[in-house]
Structure formats: structure tokens, C-alpha cells
Motif scaffolding. Structure first.
Motif, PDB file in Angstrom:
ATOM      1  N   ARG A 242       0.884  -1.272   0.012  1.00 29.17           N
ATOM      2  CA  ARG A 242      -0.060   0.063  -0.120  1.00 29.17           C
ATOM      3  C   ARG A 242       0.985   1.274   0.011  1.00 29.17           C
ATOM      4  O   ARG A 242       1.738   1.391   0.946  1.00 29.17           O
ATOM      5  N   THR A 243       0.606   2.045  -1.012  1.00 33.08           N
ATOM      6  CA  THR A 243       1.618   3.324  -1.036  1.00 33.08           C
ATOM      7  C   THR A 243       1.099   4.285   0.306  1.00 33.08           C
ATOM      8  O   THR A 243      -0.230   4.641  -0.053  1.00 33.08           O
ATOM      9  N   PRO A 244       2.180   4.676   0.860  1.00 28.98           N
ATOM     10  CA  PRO A 244       1.653   5.566   2.020  1.00 28.98           C
ATOM     11  C   PRO A 244       1.649   7.029   1.611  1.00 28.98           C
ATOM     12  O   PRO A 244       2.246   7.807   2.095  1.00 28.98           O
ATOM     13  N   PHE A 385      10.131   3.979  -3.035  1.00 28.92           N
ATOM     14  CA  PHE A 385       9.176   4.786  -3.868  1.00 28.92           C
ATOM     15  C   PHE A 385       9.925   6.006  -4.367  1.00 28.92           C
ATOM     16  O   PHE A 385       9.136   6.969  -4.539  1.00 28.92           O
ATOM     17  N   ALA A 386      11.037   5.726  -4.946  1.00 28.63           N
ATOM     18  CA  ALA A 386      11.919   6.927  -5.491  1.00 28.63           C
ATOM     19  C   ALA A 386      11.175   7.577  -6.556  1.00 28.63           C
ATOM     20  O   ALA A 386      11.039   8.613  -6.928  1.00 28.63           O
ATOM     21  N   TRP A 450       8.680   4.846   6.400  1.00 22.11           N
ATOM     22  CA  TRP A 450       7.621   4.354   5.568  1.00 22.11           C
ATOM     23  C   TRP A 450       8.139   3.718   4.212  1.00 22.11           C
ATOM     24  O   TRP A 450       7.356   3.399   3.222  1.00 22.11           O
ATOM     25  N   ASN A 451       9.467   3.852   4.187  1.00 25.05           N
ATOM     26  CA  ASN A 451      10.022   3.048   2.932  1.00 25.05           C
ATOM     27  C   ASN A 451       9.826   1.587   2.828  1.00 25.05           C
ATOM     28  O   ASN A 451       9.592   1.001   1.682  1.00 25.05           O
ATOM     29  N   ASP A 452       9.382   0.925   3.932  1.00 22.94           N
ATOM     30  CA  ASP A 452       9.251  -0.436   3.947  1.00 22.94           C
ATOM     31  C   ASP A 452       7.966  -0.740   4.611  1.00 22.94           C
ATOM     32  O   ASP A 452       7.687  -0.989   5.696  1.00 22.94           O
ATOM     33  N   PRO A 453       6.788  -0.395   3.848  1.00 16.34           N
ATOM     34  CA  PRO A 453       5.501  -0.836   4.231  1.00 16.34           C
ATOM     35  C   PRO A 453       5.137  -2.084   4.464  1.00 16.34           C
ATOM     36  O   PRO A 453       5.863  -2.986   3.691  1.00 16.34           O
ATOM     37  N   PRO A 457      -1.994  -8.257   1.740  1.00 17.03           N
ATOM     38  CA  PRO A 457      -2.229  -9.631   1.743  1.00 17.03           C
ATOM     39  C   PRO A 457      -2.544 -10.133   0.579  1.00 17.03           C
ATOM     40  O   PRO A 457      -3.129  -9.393  -0.499  1.00 17.03           O
ATOM     41  N   SER A 458      -1.880 -11.455   0.163  1.00 16.30           N
ATOM     42  CA  SER A 458      -2.285 -11.961  -1.037  1.00 16.30           C
ATOM     43  C   SER A 458      -3.747 -12.377  -1.173  1.00 16.30           C
ATOM     44  O   SER A 458      -4.482 -12.400  -0.510  1.00 16.30           O
ATOM     45  N   LYS A 459      -3.946 -12.855  -2.517  1.00 17.45           N
ATOM     46  CA  LYS A 459      -5.470 -12.906  -2.953  1.00 17.45           C
ATOM     47  C   LYS A 459      -5.950 -14.273  -2.150  1.00 17.45           C
ATOM     48  O   LYS A 459      -7.295 -14.057  -1.630  1.00 17.45           O
TER      49      LYS A 459
END
Length: 471
Positions: A242-244, A385-386, A450-453, A457-459
Motif C-alpha cells: 500500500r503506497t503511504p 518509492f523513489a 515508511w520506505n518499507d510498508p 495480503p495476497s488474494k
């Protein structure tokens, strides 16, 4: 550094696959910028029947030409942030390939579309080119975050991004000759687009998003890069997370980076878009029609990229200054020296055009130092997220690039009045001052929490959780 000595013993400290990847990115950015500026230099021949009578000339007024030249940025701003997200999801190789390939194809179509639909279709093509190129910088940052060892991150970024100046110099210096040749102005688009297609083919076969996905790289070099950027970092690039977004905009160091990038673009693009008009009306020099003078500032910036990179290498090799100080030092050089030369330019006498050209060249050339400053700071804050961060700051910065010339038009009501132009230079210098001052005080090179969120979860796991909740 001990790590470098171990790598030297493995025989891989010199040129490696990572440098080949950097060269390919350099070539890609050279193509991208030649495609960006080709209309700027071709439009003179396209609207002048005397340049080459054998080819069509269009009766476009100044308003239409301005519309065409700005239309690229309409699309360019839109895809900055999505470009970063797409680069992270699909890999920098794929998005960089698509961005430059589509832009190249659109360039090849430009003369045909101009003949079919006049300026309206050309305008649509330029918007489409901007949309495709909006992915280029975020993709490049994503690639650098995967390929550049931490100690060489600034140098790698400088080498790659110097391609933008190289492509501009080549296009501006050669376009006049091409337009007046037997090939005519359409060949400007055919050649630049054709080179872009060739680059895309080479990149497709030899480019790679990460060292782990590269078949040419040695195990030693792959291990060195992955240990430098963080163990497991390469393997996790495409993990669904999830992008923070909220944390991006609540981090002071990143907010300052947005401001620094925006103030940089204000000064840089004010200079490059308005200086030809200033030189023509105040110093009576038409540098737009002089290929050498037009390309000189870009050439200076291209060469200074390697000067600053060499200085940085010496400082890093001897461990003279820590990374945070290095970033702020080079950014200060790249912003505060141009700040002084811009102010000086505003006071140059109208009969001293040589001094004006020197100050202009120094102002643009010294800007190259920022490639070792804020322009690579996105990767410092968050390697994962660079590309997304670059998309955000570049989007904001290019909005400033659109606003800045409008402000010039509002203030400069008499283009022959040096006092009005002096106000423009003061404003640009003020932005350089404030932007870098904030970066020096609040900028950071620390990797953000927050670089390593947590991975999403997988489907299968989501389905299992849903079944458990039902029971």
C-alpha cells in the motif's frame, strides 16, 4: 571503504553492467530531450518559406506557435505521479521503454499530421508526447534506486540526467543544418523519432529493471549492488504494498523537497524560456537564430555535470564529508551561484553583450551541481518509492514552469526595458535563495520509516480471512 575494497578484490570495482545500464539510460534521456525540443527548433523552419522552399511552410501566428510549444507540458504534468506508480509496479525498464517508444512514434508522425490537420493535429500529438514522457523521469529514478550503489548514487544520477543536456545540445546545434538541407524540416522529426525507435530496441534486449532481472551481470556485482542498497531490496520491488500517500505529505523532508524542486524549476525555466527574448530586445542579439549561442548554456551544463561528478567522487573516495553535507553543499552551489549571476545579469549594460552571454552560460552551467543535490534526494528518502516521489515533485515543479513565463508576461510590459527584466531576475534569484535555504535547514538523507510498508495480503490470504470471518 571496506566494502569497496572487498569488491575490488572480486575484480568488479571498475566498469560493470551497472555502468552499461547507466549509459543506456543516458542515451534514453538524450533521445527524450531531443524529442522534447525538436519542435522548438523546427517550428522556425516550418513557418519560414525561405528556409527551404521545397517543403511546406505554415502560416502560424505567434499565439499558435506559443500554444504548440506549451502543449507538450499539458500532457507531461498529468502522467508524472501515475508514471512513478506504474514504474514501481511494472519495473522502470517497461515504463521507460513505453514512454520513449511512443514519443518517438508520435515524432515520426508529426510532419504527416501537420499536412493532414495543420496545427490542431500537431498540438494533439504534442500533448500525447507529453503524456508519454511524463513517465521518463519517475522511471529513471526507479531504475537508479535499483542500480546505483549508495556511495555512487549522486554520480550515477548525474551521468544519466546529463543526457538531457546532451540531447538538447545535439538537437539545437544540428537542426538548422538539417532543416536547410535537401531533407528539409520533416527530417528533424524523422531522425529524432527514428533514433528513439532504435534506442527502444536496444533497451528492450539489454535493459533491466533490477540487477536480479539482468542476465549479463556477474554474481559479484549483483551481490555488491544489492548489499549496498539493502539486502532483499531488489526482490521486494514488485511486492504489492500500500503506497503511504498520507505519510509522504506529512514528512517535512519530502515537503521541503517539493518546494526545492519547484523553486528550482521556476528559476531554470524562466531563464531558458525568456532569455532569448531578453537578449534580443535589450542586447539586440537574436540567439535563437544562432545555433552555437542557443546550445552554449546547455553544453556548459552538460560539461559541468562531469566536473561536479568528479569532485564528488574524490570527496566520497577520501570520505571528506558525510552524505547529508554533500547533498546540501552541491545543491547550494547549484542554486546560490546562479542566484548571484542572475542578479549580476540584471545590471549588465546593454552594450556589453559578451558579459551577458558569459553570465548566462555560467548561470545555466552551474545548475548541473543540483544533480548531486536535491535531484537525487528522492532515492535517499525512499529507495522503494523513489519513482513515485519524483513523479510528485516533478509534477509540482512543472506547474511552476508553466506559471513562471505567465508572470514574466504580466510584469514585462515593455520588452526593451531592462528595469522590468531586472525584477524578473530578482524574483528568480529569490526563489533560488528560499528553495535552497529550506533544503539546507530541513533537508534529509535518512531513509524514511515508511520506505518499507507492510505488504498487502495476497488474494489467497484475503479469501482465507473472509472464510474465517464467515465462520
Amino acid at each position: 571503504m571496506p566494502k569497496n575494497r572487498r569488491f575490488d578484490e572480486a575484480g568488479c570495482l571498475g566498469l560493470g553492467v551497472r555502468h552499461f545500464q547507466a549509459f543506456l539510460i543516458f542515451a534514453g534521456l538524450s533521445v527524450a530531450y531531443s524529442l522534447r525540443v525538436n519542435l522548438s527548433v523546427a517550428i522556425v523552419a516550418m513557418t519560414d518559406k525561405d528556409t527551404n522552399p521545397d517543403f511546406d511552410a505554415y502560416d502560424w501566428n505567434e499565439q499558435t506557435k506559443s500554444l504548440l510549444l506549451s502543449s507538450f507540458f499539458w500532457g507531461y504534468v498529468v502522467t508524472q505521479v501515475p508514471g512513478g506508480a506504474l514504474a514501481r509496479k511494472f519495473g522502470g525498464k517497461t515504463t521507460l521503454l513505453c514512454g520513449i517508444l511512443f514519443c518517438s512514434i508520435f515524432a515520426i508522425l508529426t510532419p504527416i499530421f501537420a499536412q493532414i490537420g495543420d496545427w490542431k493535429l500537431v498540438c494533439a500529438l504534442r500533448v500525447a508526447q507529453g503524456l508519454s514522457q511524463g513517465m521518463v523521469f519517475p522511471s529513471t529514478h526507479t531504475l537508479l534506486s535499483q542500480w546505483a550503489p549508495i556511495e555512487d548514487r549522486g554520480n550515477f544520477g548525474t551521468y544519466c540526467y546529463s543526457g538531457s543536456q546532451f540531447g538538447t545540445v545535439v538537437m539545437m546545434a544540428s537542426s538548422g543544418v538539417i532543416a536547410s538541407s535537401a531533407l528539409g524540416w520533416p527530417s528533424i522529426f524523422y531522425l529524432s523519432g527514428g533514433v528513439g525507435v532504435v534506442w527502444a530496441i536496444v533497451w528492450f534486449f539489454w535493459g533491466a529493471s533490477t540487477p536480479a532481472q539482468c542476465k549479463m551481470i556477474s554474481p559479484e556485482e549483483k551481490k555488491f549492488i544489492e548489499q549496498s542498497i539493502g539486502v532483499g531490496h531488489s526482490d521486494e520491488q514488485h511486492a504489492p504494498v500500500r503506497t503511504p500517500w498520507v505519510k509522504f505529505f506529512t514528512t517535512p523532508a519530502f515537503l521541503v523537497l517539493i518546494l526545492t524542486h519547484s523553486t528550482h524549476n521556476w528559476g531554470f525555466w524562466t531563464l531558458l524560456t525568456e532569455i532569448p527574448t531578453y537578449m534580443k530586445n535589450v542586447f539586440h542579439m537574436d540567439i535563437k537564430s544562432n545555433a552555437v549561442l542557443s546550445a552554449l548554456p546547455y553544453l556548459a551544463m552538460f560539461l559541468m555535470c562531469f566536473v561536479f561528478s568528479s569532485i564528488s567522487s574524490v570527496l566520497n573516495r577520501n570520505q571528506c564529508i558525510p552524505l547529508p553535507v554533500s547533498r546540501k553543499l552541491f545543491n547550494s552551489i547549484g542554486h546560490w551561484v546562479p542566484m548571484v549571476t542572475l542578479i549580476a545579469l540584471g545590471y549588465v549594460s546593454s552594450d556589453d553583450s559578451t558579459l551577458a552571454i558569459v553570465l548566462l552560460t555560467v548561470t545555466v552551467g552551474i545548475n548541473a551541481s543540483t544533480y548531486l543535490g536535491f535531484q537525487v534526494n528522492h532515492i535517499d528518502l525512499s529507495p522503494n518509492f523513489a519513482g513515485v516521489l519524483m513523479g510528485i515533485t516533478n509534477c509540482a515543479a512543472n506547474i511552476m514552469s508553466i506559471i513562471a513565463p505567465l508572470i514574466v508576461g504580466f510584469i514585462v510590459t515593455d520588452e526593451h526595458d531592462p528595469d522590468q527584466w531586472r525584477i524578473i531576475f530578482f524574483i528568480a534569484s529569490g526563489f533560488y535563495l528560499i528553495g535552497n535555504l529550506l533544503f539546507v535547514i530541513f533537508g534529509s538523507t535518512e531513509v524514511q520509516p515508511w520506505n518499507d510498508p507492510q505488504p498487502l495480503p495476497s488474494k489467497e490470504k484475503r479469501n482465507s480471512t473472509q472464510l474465517e470471518s464467515q465462520h
